[in-house]
Design an enzyme around this catalytic site. Structure first.
Site, short mmCIF file in Angstrom:
data_model
loop_
_atom_site.label_atom_id
_atom_site.label_comp_id
_atom_site.label_asym_id
_atom_site.label_seq_id
_atom_site.Cartn_x
_atom_site.Cartn_y
_atom_site.Cartn_z
N SER A 102 0.83 -1.21 0.00
CA SER A 102 0.00 0.00 0.00
C SER A 102 0.87 1.26 0.00
O SER A 102 1.61 1.46 -0.97
CB SER A 102 -0.97 -0.08 1.21
OG SER A 102 -1.93 0.92 1.14
N ASP A 152 -10.38 -3.94 -5.23
CA ASP A 152 -9.68 -3.03 -4.33
C ASP A 152 -10.27 -1.63 -4.47
O ASP A 152 -10.17 -1.01 -5.54
CB ASP A 152 -8.18 -3.03 -4.70
CG ASP A 152 -7.33 -2.31 -3.67
OD1 ASP A 152 -7.84 -1.39 -3.02
OD2 ASP A 152 -6.15 -2.67 -3.55
N HIS A 183 -8.34 -4.52 -0.77
CA HIS A 183 -7.02 -3.93 -0.54
C HIS A 183 -6.15 -4.80 0.38
O HIS A 183 -4.96 -4.57 0.49
CB HIS A 183 -7.20 -2.53 0.06
CG HIS A 183 -5.98 -1.67 -0.06
ND1 HIS A 183 -5.40 -1.33 -1.27
CD2 HIS A 183 -5.21 -1.07 0.89
CE1 HIS A 183 -4.33 -0.56 -1.06
NE2 HIS A 183 -4.20 -0.40 0.24
C1 MLT Z 1 -1.52 6.04 -0.06
O1 MLT Z 1 -1.91 7.05 0.48
O2 MLT Z 1 -0.32 5.78 -0.22
C2 MLT Z 1 -2.56 5.10 -0.55
O3 MLT Z 1 -3.81 5.69 -0.50
C3 MLT Z 1 -2.57 3.83 0.20
C4 MLT Z 1 -2.81 4.06 1.65
O4 MLT Z 1 -3.96 4.14 2.06
O5 MLT Z 1 -1.84 4.15 2.37
#
Ligand code: MLT
Length: 202
Positions: A102, A152, A183
């Site tokens: 992520s 996701d 996700h």
């Molecule tokens: C991010 O902000 O890098 C993406 O949205 C993934 C997350 O939720 O961290």
């Protein structure tokens, strides 16, 4: 940067650079490192940005909307940290494979979007496109595994395909692995990435 380093038994194997998701820390992905290649050294880093107390690797303006200036700054900070950490811990700077989930996958992708030699390869679980409208550096033959979820809500299948095209356009050898879920990281996806690692990174 706050980090953990664990020396592996196989000095020739890539060092695994573990990069957690939002709200995680440098301990989160240690079990994944052990599943991917237990003999590898591990460098696990905590993101330097805090979002209401949740560690991240760069700031965002809203869900899925990145602070581009901060992303560029933090990408350089991590790149330079890798140079220092290699000297401090005595591992091969040119043999690092990132393993990111992520937000951690997004900064790993950003390393590849900005530097030709940052990573030997990367396992990206549920990554997004870190920046648009930029020319990527040459990534000829760089092996990349992308794990993605058909459902996701944070990273759509279209965005996964866009990232794949951008990396392939720069010459990277991308393996795209789909799961039917959202996700979250699945055991099957981790097993698939471990098999991919053995074939492409050792
Ligand atoms: C991010 O902000 O890098 C993406 O949205 C993934 C997350 O939720 O961290």
């Amino acid at each position: 940067m706050i980090h953990l380093f664990q020396k592996g038994t196989d000095q020739k194997a890539p060092t695994l650079l573990l990069l957690h998701g939002t709200g995680g820390n440098e301990r989160d992905l240690l079990p994944l490192g052990a599943m991917i290649h237990p003999a590898s050294s591990v460098l696990s880093v905590r993101g330097n940005v805090s979002e209401n107390g949740m560690p991240r690797f760069f700031r965002r303006l809203a869900e899925g909307v990145f602070d581009e200036q901060d992303l560029i700054f933090r990408t350089k900070e991590l790149y330079e940290f890798l140079d220092q950490a290699a000297v401090e811990h005595g591992f091969d700077r040119n043999n690092i494979v990132a393993v990111g989930y992520s937000n951690g996958a997004n900064i790993a992708a950003s390393l590849m979007f900005h530097y030709t030699d940052a990573l030997k390869g990367a396992i990206l679980y549920h990554p997004m496109v870190p920046r648009r409208g930029v020319d990527l550096p040459a990534l000829q033959g760089t092996p990349v595994f992308i794990g993605a979820g058909k459902n996701d809500p944070i990273c759509s299948p279209q965005e996964t395909e866009e990232l794949t095209r951008l990396l392939e356009g720069a010459g990277a050898a991308v393996t795209l692995h789909w799961e039917a879920y959202g996700h979250q990281l699945t055991e099957r996806e981790v097993q698939a990435s471990a098999a991919w690692f053995r074939e492409n990174c050792l």
